[in-house]
Design an enzyme around this catalytic site. Structure first.
Site, PDB file in Angstrom:
ATOM      1  N   TRP A 106       2.937   7.907  -2.499  1.00  0.00           N
ATOM      2  CA  TRP A 106       4.343   8.020  -2.911  1.00  0.00           C
ATOM      3  C   TRP A 106       4.437   8.962  -4.117  1.00  0.00           C
ATOM      4  O   TRP A 106       5.300   9.839  -4.161  1.00  0.00           O
ATOM      5  CB  TRP A 106       4.870   6.634  -3.298  1.00  0.00           C
ATOM      6  CG  TRP A 106       6.305   6.593  -3.735  1.00  0.00           C
ATOM      7  CD1 TRP A 106       7.393   6.371  -2.937  1.00  0.00           C
ATOM      8  CD2 TRP A 106       6.801   6.773  -5.080  1.00  0.00           C
ATOM      9  NE1 TRP A 106       8.544   6.393  -3.701  1.00  0.00           N
ATOM     10  CE2 TRP A 106       8.201   6.643  -5.019  1.00  0.00           C
ATOM     11  CE3 TRP A 106       6.203   7.029  -6.319  1.00  0.00           C
ATOM     12  CZ2 TRP A 106       9.024   6.749  -6.138  1.00  0.00           C
ATOM     13  CZ3 TRP A 106       7.017   7.148  -7.439  1.00  0.00           C
ATOM     14  CH2 TRP A 106       8.412   7.007  -7.346  1.00  0.00           C
ATOM     15  N   ASP A 160       0.824  -1.212   0.000  1.00  0.00           N
ATOM     16  CA  ASP A 160       0.000   0.000   0.000  1.00  0.00           C
ATOM     17  C   ASP A 160       0.865   1.272   0.000  1.00  0.00           C
ATOM     18  O   ASP A 160       1.985   1.261   0.502  1.00  0.00           O
ATOM     19  CB  ASP A 160      -0.921  -0.021   1.232  1.00  0.00           C
ATOM     20  CG  ASP A 160      -2.062   0.971   1.104  1.00  0.00           C
ATOM     21  OD1 ASP A 160      -2.432   1.323  -0.040  1.00  0.00           O
ATOM     22  OD2 ASP A 160      -2.589   1.405   2.149  1.00  0.00           O
ATOM     23  N   GLY A 161       0.301   2.323  -0.558  1.00  0.00           N
ATOM     24  CA  GLY A 161       0.947   3.632  -0.511  1.00  0.00           C
ATOM     25  C   GLY A 161       1.503   4.120  -1.842  1.00  0.00           C
ATOM     26  O   GLY A 161       2.219   5.129  -1.878  1.00  0.00           O
ATOM     27  N   ASN A 162       1.165   3.442  -2.915  1.00  0.00           N
ATOM     28  CA  ASN A 162       1.665   3.856  -4.234  1.00  0.00           C
ATOM     29  C   ASN A 162       1.206   5.271  -4.595  1.00  0.00           C
ATOM     30  O   ASN A 162       1.981   6.083  -5.097  1.00  0.00           O
ATOM     31  CB  ASN A 162       1.155   2.912  -5.329  1.00  0.00           C
ATOM     32  CG  ASN A 162       1.720   1.516  -5.215  1.00  0.00           C
ATOM     33  OD1 ASN A 162       2.623   1.283  -4.411  1.00  0.00           O
ATOM     34  ND2 ASN A 162       1.199   0.587  -6.005  1.00  0.00           N
ATOM     35  N   ARG A 168      -4.844  -1.595   9.021  1.00  0.00           N
ATOM     36  CA  ARG A 168      -6.058  -2.375   8.807  1.00  0.00           C
ATOM     37  C   ARG A 168      -5.770  -3.486   7.808  1.00  0.00           C
ATOM     38  O   ARG A 168      -4.761  -3.473   7.112  1.00  0.00           O
ATOM     39  CB  ARG A 168      -7.208  -1.483   8.317  1.00  0.00           C
ATOM     40  CG  ARG A 168      -6.882  -0.651   7.096  1.00  0.00           C
ATOM     41  CD  ARG A 168      -8.109   0.131   6.616  1.00  0.00           C
ATOM     42  NE  ARG A 168      -7.768   1.079   5.575  1.00  0.00           N
ATOM     43  CZ  ARG A 168      -7.655   2.396   5.755  1.00  0.00           C
ATOM     44  NH1 ARG A 168      -7.881   2.937   6.928  1.00  0.00           N
ATOM     45  NH2 ARG A 168      -7.323   3.182   4.742  1.00  0.00           N
ATOM     46  N   GLU A 213       1.318 -12.775  12.574  1.00  0.00           N
ATOM     47  CA  GLU A 213       1.925 -11.595  13.198  1.00  0.00           C
ATOM     48  C   GLU A 213       1.880 -10.440  12.199  1.00  0.00           C
ATOM     49  O   GLU A 213       2.295 -10.589  11.048  1.00  0.00           O
ATOM     50  CB  GLU A 213       3.387 -11.878  13.575  1.00  0.00           C
ATOM     51  CG  GLU A 213       3.560 -12.945  14.633  1.00  0.00           C
ATOM     52  CD  GLU A 213       3.002 -12.526  15.990  1.00  0.00           C
ATOM     53  OE1 GLU A 213       3.006 -11.312  16.288  1.00  0.00           O
ATOM     54  OE2 GLU A 213       2.562 -13.419  16.738  1.00  0.00           O
ATOM     55  N   SER A 254      -7.718  -5.607  -4.960  1.00  0.00           N
ATOM     56  CA  SER A 254      -8.794  -6.132  -4.117  1.00  0.00           C
ATOM     57  C   SER A 254     -10.136  -6.036  -4.839  1.00  0.00           C
ATOM     58  O   SER A 254     -10.282  -5.273  -5.807  1.00  0.00           O
ATOM     59  CB  SER A 254      -8.861  -5.346  -2.798  1.00  0.00           C
ATOM     60  OG  SER A 254      -9.532  -4.114  -2.980  1.00  0.00           O
ATOM     61  N   ASN A 256     -11.176  -2.569  -5.024  1.00  0.00           N
ATOM     62  CA  ASN A 256     -10.433  -1.587  -5.823  1.00  0.00           C
ATOM     63  C   ASN A 256     -11.153  -1.211  -7.126  1.00  0.00           C
ATOM     64  O   ASN A 256     -10.802  -0.208  -7.762  1.00  0.00           O
ATOM     65  CB  ASN A 256      -9.009  -2.090  -6.131  1.00  0.00           C
ATOM     66  CG  ASN A 256      -8.080  -2.035  -4.929  1.00  0.00           C
ATOM     67  OD1 ASN A 256      -7.195  -2.882  -4.764  1.00  0.00           O
ATOM     68  ND2 ASN A 256      -8.248  -1.046  -4.068  1.00  0.00           N
ATOM     69  N   TRP A 257     -12.208  -1.966  -7.504  1.00  0.00           N
ATOM     70  CA  TRP A 257     -13.017  -1.590  -8.675  1.00  0.00           C
ATOM     71  C   TRP A 257     -13.720  -0.262  -8.446  1.00  0.00           C
ATOM     72  O   TRP A 257     -14.193   0.372  -9.387  1.00  0.00           O
ATOM     73  CB  TRP A 257     -14.059  -2.660  -8.998  1.00  0.00           C
ATOM     74  CG  TRP A 257     -13.487  -3.990  -9.380  1.00  0.00           C
ATOM     75  CD1 TRP A 257     -13.415  -5.098  -8.571  1.00  0.00           C
ATOM     76  CD2 TRP A 257     -12.895  -4.369 -10.628  1.00  0.00           C
ATOM     77  NE1 TRP A 257     -12.818  -6.144  -9.245  1.00  0.00           N
ATOM     78  CE2 TRP A 257     -12.496  -5.721 -10.522  1.00  0.00           C
ATOM     79  CE3 TRP A 257     -12.672  -3.700 -11.841  1.00  0.00           C
ATOM     80  CZ2 TRP A 257     -11.878  -6.417 -11.557  1.00  0.00           C
ATOM     81  CZ3 TRP A 257     -12.061  -4.394 -12.880  1.00  0.00           C
ATOM     82  CH2 TRP A 257     -11.668  -5.737 -12.731  1.00  0.00           C
ATOM     83  N   HIS A 306       2.216   3.386  -8.993  1.00  0.00           N
ATOM     84  CA  HIS A 306       1.934   1.967  -9.290  1.00  0.00           C
ATOM     85  C   HIS A 306       3.072   1.362 -10.095  1.00  0.00           C
ATOM     86  O   HIS A 306       3.491   0.229  -9.857  1.00  0.00           O
ATOM     87  CB  HIS A 306       0.615   1.834 -10.054  1.00  0.00           C
ATOM     88  CG  HIS A 306      -0.593   2.257  -9.254  1.00  0.00           C
ATOM     89  ND1 HIS A 306      -0.783   1.856  -7.950  1.00  0.00           N
ATOM     90  CD2 HIS A 306      -1.659   3.038  -9.569  1.00  0.00           C
ATOM     91  CE1 HIS A 306      -1.920   2.379  -7.510  1.00  0.00           C
ATOM     92  NE2 HIS A 306      -2.465   3.097  -8.463  1.00  0.00           N
TER      93      HIS A 306
END
Ligand code: IPE
Ligand code: IPE
Ligand code: MG
Length: 243
Positions: A23, A18-20, A192, A205, A63, A66-67, A35
């Protein structure tokens, strides 16, 4: 006594990449640039994980939610996935990686499904690291599908109601036959699970990292593994006393 000591490296690592978008935004670039750079981080990570002896690496690449993103971004992500498959599968195969896709294939365009099937078939006998790609994946959808299969088996008389067990359900998940993740890493700072591996992560973990996915590399992977190695897994039992 149960052996709960850690192996040197986790057998199965799952990553929420996550975080593209953030960034890219930090650099005044379009989200798509994030991406694209994320693919480079993925290549580095697959290589390092393989070198470290990780048995299974599962990556969350798209996911079922994501649509909801703007059409242009969805189209870009699908295209990037296709390009990754075209460019990288041969090399992954050459390095012994076995590719497995999880997620809903129904509703995906046919050529894409064929690419996925072909990659799985090509690499099915490989004995190196297993790369599980979660594409159009949602944990709740996967569970609902598994439950439909259980119900179907009951209705058809192949399974008795009293025989429905955890193992029955696990065997009908997309991840059937693979160990549950020991370590789940999420980059990008959110804490999350976003519908990833809900059933399978019962005793996983979690390591959350602030760094955005395009910046992920071997050093950060090692850092997450070290954090994991310093955790004490109890699985509901008690701390293992040294003899
Ligand atoms: C992860 O990065 C990639 C996918 C979800 C496909 P994001 O696109 O979610 O980036 P942020 O979270 O908006 O920064
Ligand atoms: C999770 O990231 C999905 C992937 C990394 C593929 P999201 O960016 O979609 O998650 P939320 O929306 O922040 O929960
Ligand atoms: Mg995100």
């Amino acid at each position: 006594m149960a052996n709960t000591s850690h192996p040197i490296v986790p057998r199965h690592i799952a990553i929420i990449m996550d975080g593209n978008g953030r960034w890219a935004a930090d650099r005044g670039l379009p989200r798509s640039a994030g991406h694209k750079q994320g693919i480079e981080a993925l290549r580095r990570t697959v290589k390092t994980a393989g070198d470290l002896g990780v048995e299974v690496l599962t990556i969350y690449s798209f996911s079922t939610e994501n649509w909801k993103r703007p059409k242009t971004e969805v189209v870009f992500l699908l295209d990037l996935f296709r390009r990754f498959m075209r460019q990288d599968v041969a090399e992954l195969h050459a390095s012994g990686v076995k590719i497995k896709m999880i997620g809903e294939r129904q509703g995906l365009e046919k050529p894409l499904v064929k690419m996925i099937d072909d990659a799985e078939k090509l690499t099915v006998n490989n004995t190196g690291m297993i790369l599980i790609v979660a594409f159009n994946y949602g944990g709740r959808q996967e569970l609902a599908k598994a439950m439909r299969h259980v119900a179907e088996d009951v209705v058809k008389g192949r399974l008795a109601l009293d025989d429905i067990s955890q193992d029955c359900l696990a065997a009908r998940l997309d991840t059937s036959g693979y160990p549950d993740p020991d370590l789940m890493i999420r980059t990008g700072g959110e804490m999350r699970i976003s519908n990833f591996l809900l059933w399978q992560s019962a005793y996983t973990e979690f390591v959350f990292m602030q760094e955005y996915w395009p910046d992920f590399d071997g050093v950060l992977l090692q850092k997450a593994i070290t954090t994991f190695q310093n955790r004490e897994r109890r699985f509901g039992g008690l701390k293992v006393q040294s003899a």
